[in-house]
Design a protein around this motif. Structure first.
Motif, PDB file in Angstrom:
ATOM      1  N   ASP A 224       0.815  -1.233  -0.098  1.00 37.01           N
ATOM      2  CA  ASP A 224       0.031   0.062   0.037  1.00 37.01           C
ATOM      3  C   ASP A 224       1.127   1.094   0.085  1.00 37.01           C
ATOM      4  O   ASP A 224       2.092   1.297   0.839  1.00 37.01           O
ATOM      5  CB  ASP A 224      -0.766   0.238   1.384  1.00 37.01           C
TER       6      ASP A 224
ATOM      7  N   ARG B 228      -1.526  -2.929  -6.629  1.00 33.89           N
ATOM      8  CA  ARG B 228      -1.858  -2.870  -5.252  1.00 33.89           C
ATOM      9  C   ARG B 228      -3.209  -3.307  -4.927  1.00 33.89           C
ATOM     10  O   ARG B 228      -4.081  -3.440  -5.500  1.00 33.89           O
ATOM     11  CB  ARG B 228      -1.750  -1.466  -4.713  1.00 33.89           C
ATOM     12  N   ASP B 229      -3.570  -3.325  -3.323  1.00 32.63           N
ATOM     13  CA  ASP B 229      -5.137  -3.590  -3.140  1.00 32.63           C
ATOM     14  C   ASP B 229      -5.892  -2.569  -3.609  1.00 32.63           C
ATOM     15  O   ASP B 229      -7.306  -2.879  -3.704  1.00 32.63           O
ATOM     16  CB  ASP B 229      -4.994  -3.757  -1.424  1.00 32.63           C
ATOM     17  N   ASP B 230      -5.502  -1.361  -3.937  1.00 24.09           N
ATOM     18  CA  ASP B 230      -6.339  -0.300  -4.484  1.00 24.09           C
ATOM     19  C   ASP B 230      -6.553  -0.124  -5.788  1.00 24.09           C
ATOM     20  O   ASP B 230      -7.278   0.550  -6.561  1.00 24.09           O
ATOM     21  CB  ASP B 230      -6.102   1.162  -3.744  1.00 24.09           C
TER      22      ASP B 230
ATOM     23  N   PRO C 163      -3.515   4.472  -9.088  1.00 12.20           N
ATOM     24  CA  PRO C 163      -3.254   3.014  -8.382  1.00 12.20           C
ATOM     25  C   PRO C 163      -3.490   2.001  -9.628  1.00 12.20           C
ATOM     26  O   PRO C 163      -3.694   0.817  -9.449  1.00 12.20           O
ATOM     27  CB  PRO C 163      -4.503   2.866  -7.667  1.00 12.20           C
TER      28      PRO C 163
END
Length: 161
Positions: free
Chosen positions: A39, A63-65, A51
């Motif tokens: 992150d 990334r998670d986003d 992102p």
């Protein structure tokens, strides 16, 4: 003085909303390697910047986003390339309209194989994010105007007829 409110990113399905192992397995079926970036860290090979997903060779970075549609789109850019061209990719995969169309079509197909996403959800996410098609929506393009993209994929053995 600027009174305009900052524009919020659209609500779309993010990598952190799905099982990472499912995405990892899906991309592995196409000889791609998916990497999760911490992150806030820069995403290697991201054409549009964070992102958004990044690509370098056969590597896909998220990334998670990162929006799932971005992960699939960048992965599909690599899938549609022959191995010798894929190996040379760093950040920008193509400037070919037929390859771009095939990439968009294939990302929708692959979303149908990704648990927690599905083709319907991905098409809504693509519209929310700002993909534009002359028929007005991703679904209309996919169902009514993408014969050439599908044929391109079938011709190269990337999609069943």
């Amino acid at each position: 003085m600027n009174d305009a409110a900052p524009t919020a990113e659209p609500q779309v399905t993010r990598v952190g909303d799905i099982r990472f192992d499912d995405a990892l397995a899906l991309l592995a079926t196409h000889d791609l390697h998916l990497h999760r970036v911490a992150d806030g860290a820069p995403i290697p090979g991201s054409y549009w910047g964070e992102p958004e997903a990044g690509i370098i060779g056969s590597e896909v970075y998220v990334r998670d986003d990162t929006p799932v549609h971005s992960m699939l789109h960048e992965a599909c850019h690599l899938i549609v390339l022959p191995p010798e061209r894929r190996a040379l990719v760093h950040t920008d995969a193509t400037d070919s309209v037929p390859e771009e169309d095939a990439t968009c079509y294939l990302q929708i197909v692959l979303a149908g194989r990704l648990p927690g996403v599905g083709s319907d959800r991905l098409m809504l996410d693509m519209d929310a994010w700002g993909y534009t098609y002359r028929l007005g929506s991703t679904r209309a393009w996919f169902e009514q105007d993408a014969e050439d993209a599908k044929a391109w994929l079938v011709e190269r053995g990337l999609l069943a007829a």
